[in-house]
Structure formats: structure tokens, C-alpha cells
Write a protein that holds these residues in place. Structure first.
Motif, mmCIF file in Angstrom:
data_model
loop_
_atom_site.group_PDB
_atom_site.id
_atom_site.type_symbol
_atom_site.label_atom_id
_atom_site.label_comp_id
_atom_site.label_asym_id
_atom_site.label_seq_id
_atom_site.Cartn_x
_atom_site.Cartn_y
_atom_site.Cartn_z
ATOM 1 N N SER A 1 -4.369 -6.051 -1.379
ATOM 2 C CA SER A 1 -2.962 -5.485 -1.344
ATOM 3 C C SER A 1 -1.993 -6.032 -0.314
ATOM 4 O O SER A 1 -0.909 -6.682 -0.241
ATOM 5 N N VAL A 2 -2.800 -6.198 0.888
ATOM 6 C CA VAL A 2 -2.083 -6.589 2.132
ATOM 7 C C VAL A 2 -2.347 -7.952 2.543
ATOM 8 O O VAL A 2 -2.110 -8.422 4.059
ATOM 9 N N GLY A 3 -2.948 -8.748 1.639
ATOM 10 C CA GLY A 3 -3.184 -10.097 1.979
ATOM 11 C C GLY A 3 -4.777 -10.158 2.269
ATOM 12 O O GLY A 3 -5.365 -9.346 2.842
ATOM 13 N N HIS A 4 -5.373 -11.579 1.918
ATOM 14 C CA HIS A 4 -6.669 -11.460 2.296
ATOM 15 C C HIS A 4 -7.059 -11.478 3.469
ATOM 16 O O HIS A 4 -6.394 -12.301 4.408
ATOM 17 N N CYS A 5 -8.068 -11.044 3.872
ATOM 18 C CA CYS A 5 -8.775 -11.099 5.343
ATOM 19 C C CYS A 5 -7.583 -10.666 6.212
ATOM 20 O O CYS A 5 -7.697 -11.132 7.651
#
Length: 444
Positions: free
Chosen positions: A75-79
Motif C-alpha cells: 500500500s505504501v509502495g514496494h520495499c
């Protein structure tokens, strides 16, 4: 011709076409099928092979970048570096269960519950969204004494035995439960009049039919943005009459927030809040931990009271300390990086751009969205508004060839499902809109 199993998965890869892929891809697909069996499916006519990710981008073995306009679990971006750091630090310190005292689960629970209406005061943790829905059903049936469940016509709520039985989108080979009733959701693009009254009337009719067959209502379950029913965002507020009907019948309202939750709609933390209602139970999934195995339910204390007093609940590693650390980082990032505000800004920009395309391409019947959950619906004719799933899937697969990843929704797959990670920016929106324009022009 697609196999029957593939036919019931929108945007599924047909393994019978593997011969046209590269030798490496054929080998991976063959090994996958041999080791994992035939139930595991792949997306796209040309499956995507990814080896790393960062932010809103995925990368294949050759280093080619794919713009992720679909995955809501990270949800808050990959990795995200803060989530990665929180996981790594906690994994090197302690990873244990909830039968030992630990402050982190209490701090996170306080922060999480603060995003909900005051009436919702308890939280219970699982490892997956399916487990969370399963738990919500158990509590509903135990507390109400009812067994009847009402869901929408193409809903997907998970894949345990109990939850697959309330997931019509799984297809005819996954039978609905005997006490599961299905209602059509209201569509602002097709239905006329008061959509709230329309849905409430359908739910009331289902309850009457239940009662006629000696079945008592336990719960109505709905994803407040109707993610698999075609992404039905308007008008906000149309669920108010339905929750009143459910409560009048002695049932509970379960809000499935696995997809619209954690700020995705932008204006609210949770999709149900757009409708001005307070559910009895709210279900959350793996976006809670950016893909880590943590999920759960929040609920009104009075709803949990009887079940909690009579039934021991324990999920061995639900809310383990590493997953809680990830969840805390996700919640903090959403707040600190103002990702809900970003969802409103970028989502509005994308809807405006898609509506400009609608003015130019007759195949686009409707464009709608809430925050960073968007839909573009294709029709064969704007007058009849007949579904055009074939064009929708051509667009999905043509975008994949341009290394833009989305998928489709609705009973016929005629709706583009556009649901990028929350840090998606205007710059990435422009890349997506330009590619979408090029694909539509080529298909004209």
C-alpha cells in the motif's frame, strides 16, 4: 480455447498458449505447474516475470521497469525503506506471538483504532484477509444465532472454505453456501432513481426469502467500493439505508476493507466512511503490513462480548512482533507522507485524464473513481450500455506489453481496475494516461 478453470478468472493466462513464449518463460511455467499444481493462475496473456521492486515499479530479469498501477497490497509502495527497516530491526530483536506481554501490539492497536469511529473499540488479528473474514462470520453467527449471509453478485471475500462460500466471483465450480443469498449492487451508470433505496429493497427481499425458508440473518457483507462488482463509487452514502434494514432484521453489517481501506479512497481512512455508516465489524487484509502476513478485524465491543466470553481465540502468529512492526510503519508512513492527500490529488487528476479519453473513444461508457481506486468501463454501445469485456481485456494486455500493469473487474471483466500503490505521483499518472491513449487509438 481457454480451459474451464482459466475462463473463470478475469485476466488469466491460458497455459495452452505457452508455446509462443520464450524458452525461459516456458520452463518457468512448466516447473510452476508441476510443483504448484493447476490451481495456481497467472495474470495476462503474456505473464510477467519480476525479480525486484521499488516504489511503484517492478523490474524483470533484464532490468525492464513495469509501472504498477494495480497492486494495493504494497500500500505504501514496494520495499518502502521505513517498512523494510522496521521489519529487519524487529526480526533481529524478537519475533513472537500474542501470549506474551509486549507493548508494540498495544501501541499499534491504539493507533489503528484511532482511525475508526468511536463506536469501534476492539481489534483482533489474523495473518490474512481470508482468515479475518472467516473470523467475522464466526462472530456474527455466534452473536446473532443466525446463519444467513447476504453478499453482492460478484463479490470476492477470500478463500477459506467458509469464505469461498460467500464469494460468487470464484465461479460455478465453487458453490455458494446453502444459507448464502446474493443481491445485485446498484450501478450509478445503469440504474435510475434512489440507489440507496434500490439496494436496501433488494437486501430486504433477500431477508424475507431467508425467513420464508426458516433462515435467520447473521450478516450482510460488503466491500464499500465493490471492488470485484465493477468498482461502484457513486453516490457516496448509498449504503445508509441498507445498514438500517440489516439491523432491523437482527443482523450485523460486515465491512470488507481489504481493498478500499487504509486511506485508498483519499477522503477517508476506510471505504465505509464515505457512506456515513458505522459497521458492526470491519475486515482488513495484508495492505495493513505492506504485504507482510498481518490482517484483522475491528468491531464494536458489544458485538464481541458474547463470543469473547465464550470462545477462546488465538492465532499462533497473527500479530507477531515482526508483522506488527511492519503494520506500525505502514500506518506512520500513510500519515507522515500525507498519502491520503496524495490519493485525492492524483486520483482526481487521473479521473480527469480518463474522462478526456472518454470524450474521444466511444467504447468508454463510464469513468469513475474514489482516490486511487479508479474504473474505466467499456461498452459495445453507449445507448444500450452492453458490457464489452473483450475490449477491456485487450486494453489490459496491450498495456502489459507497454509495461503498464492493471487488471479488470466486473462479472464480464468489462471494467479496468486501476489501483496503484498510494505513493503514485502525477508523473506516473501521465505515463499511464499516455500509454492508455496509445492503446485505445490502436484498438479503434
Amino acid at each position: 480455447m481457454s480451459s474451464p478453470a482459466t475462463a473463470y478468472m478475469i485476466n488469466g493466462f491460458d497455459p495452452d498458449t505457452a508455446g509462443r513464449l520464450s524458452p525461459q518463460e516456458q520452463d518457468l511455467i512448466a516447473r510452476r505447474r508441476q510443483l504448484l499444481g493447476p490451481s495456481y493462475k497467472l495474470f495476462y496473456e503474456h505473464p510477467v516475470h519480476v525479480v525486484r521492486s521499488k516504489g511503484v515499479w517492478l523490474y524483470d530479469p533484464a532490468g525492464n521497469a513495469y509501472l504498477d498501477v494495480y497492486n494495493n497490497v504494497p500500500s505504501v509502495g514496494h520495499c518502502h525503506p521505513r517498512v523494510v527497516e522496521a521489519i529487519s530491526k524487529q526480526a533481529a530483536t524478537l519475533n513472537s506471538h500474542t501470549r506474551y506481554l509486549h507493548d508494540s501490539i498495544l501501541k499499534y492497536s491504539e493507533d489503528l483504532l484511532a482511525t475508526f469511529p468511536a463506536e469501534i473499540g476492539n481489534v483482533m488479528y489474523t495473518c490474512t484477509g481470508s482468515e479475518a473474514v472467516d473470523l467475522a462470520l464466526r462472530i456474527s453467527r455466534y452473536g446473532t444465532g443466525g446463519t444467513g449471509i447476504i453478499v453482492t453478485a460478484n463479490a470476492y471475500h477470500g478463500l477459506t472454505s467458509a469464505v469461498a462460500e460467500i464469494s460468487p466471483s470464484m465461479g460455478p465450480n465453487v458453490p455458494l453456501g446453502q444459507h448464502v443469498y446474493v443481491v445485485d449492487p446498484p450501478e450509478s451508470y445503469r440504474d435510475e432513481g434512489d440507489l440507496g433505496a434500490l439496494l436496501a429493497g433488494r437486501v430486504a427481499a433477500a431477508i424475507r426469502d431467508m425467513n420464508r425458508h426458516g433462515i435467520k440473518l447473521a450478516a450482510f457483507v460488503a466491500d464499500g467500493i465493490f471492488s470485484t462488482d465493477g468498482i461502484l463509487t457513486e453516490p457516496a452514502g448509498f449504503l445508509k439505508q441498507t445498514i438500517d434494514v440489516v439491523h432491523a432484521a437482527g443482523g450485523l453489517y460486515i465491512a470488507d476493507e481489504v481493498q478500499p481501506g487504509f486511506g485508498r479512497t483519499g477522503t477517508h481512512w476506510w471505504g465505509f466512511q464515505r457512506h456515513g455508516i458505522v459497521p458492526d465489524i470491519v475486515v482488513m487484509g495484508k495492505p495493513m503490513g505492506n504485504g507482510m502476513p498481518i490482517a484483522g478485524i475491528t468491531l464494536k465491543p458489544e458485538v464481541l462480548e458474547r463470543f469473547g466470553a465464550d470462545v477462546r481465540y488465538f492465532n499462533t502468529f497473527g500479530a507477531n512482533t515482526v508483522s506488527i512492526a511492519a503494520a506500525q510503519a505502514v500506518l506512520d508512513v500513510i500519515k507522515d507522507e500525507r498519502l491520503m492527500e496524495n490519493a485525492v490529488t492524483v486520483g482526481t487528476y487521473m479521473v480527469d485524464g480518463m474522462r478526456q479519453l472518454q470524450d474521444r473513444y466511444d467504447a468508454i461508457g463510464d469513468v469513475r473513481g474514489a482516490g486511487l481506486f479508479l474504473a474505466m468501463e467499456f461498452v459495445t454501445d453507449r445507448k444500450t450500455r452492453a458490457h464489452d469485456g473483450a475490449t477491456s481485456l485487450r486494453v489490459v494486455n496491450a498495456l502489459r506489453e507497454k509495461r503498464i500493469l492493471i487488471s479488470a473487474s466486473g462479472s464480464t471483466g468489462n471494467v479496468l481496475k486501476i489501483r496503484p500503490p498510494l505513493p503514485f505521483r502525477i508523473e506516473e499518472a501521465d505515463i499511464f494516461l499516455k500509454a492508455l491513449d496509445e492503446v485505445l487509438a490502436a484498438l479503434r
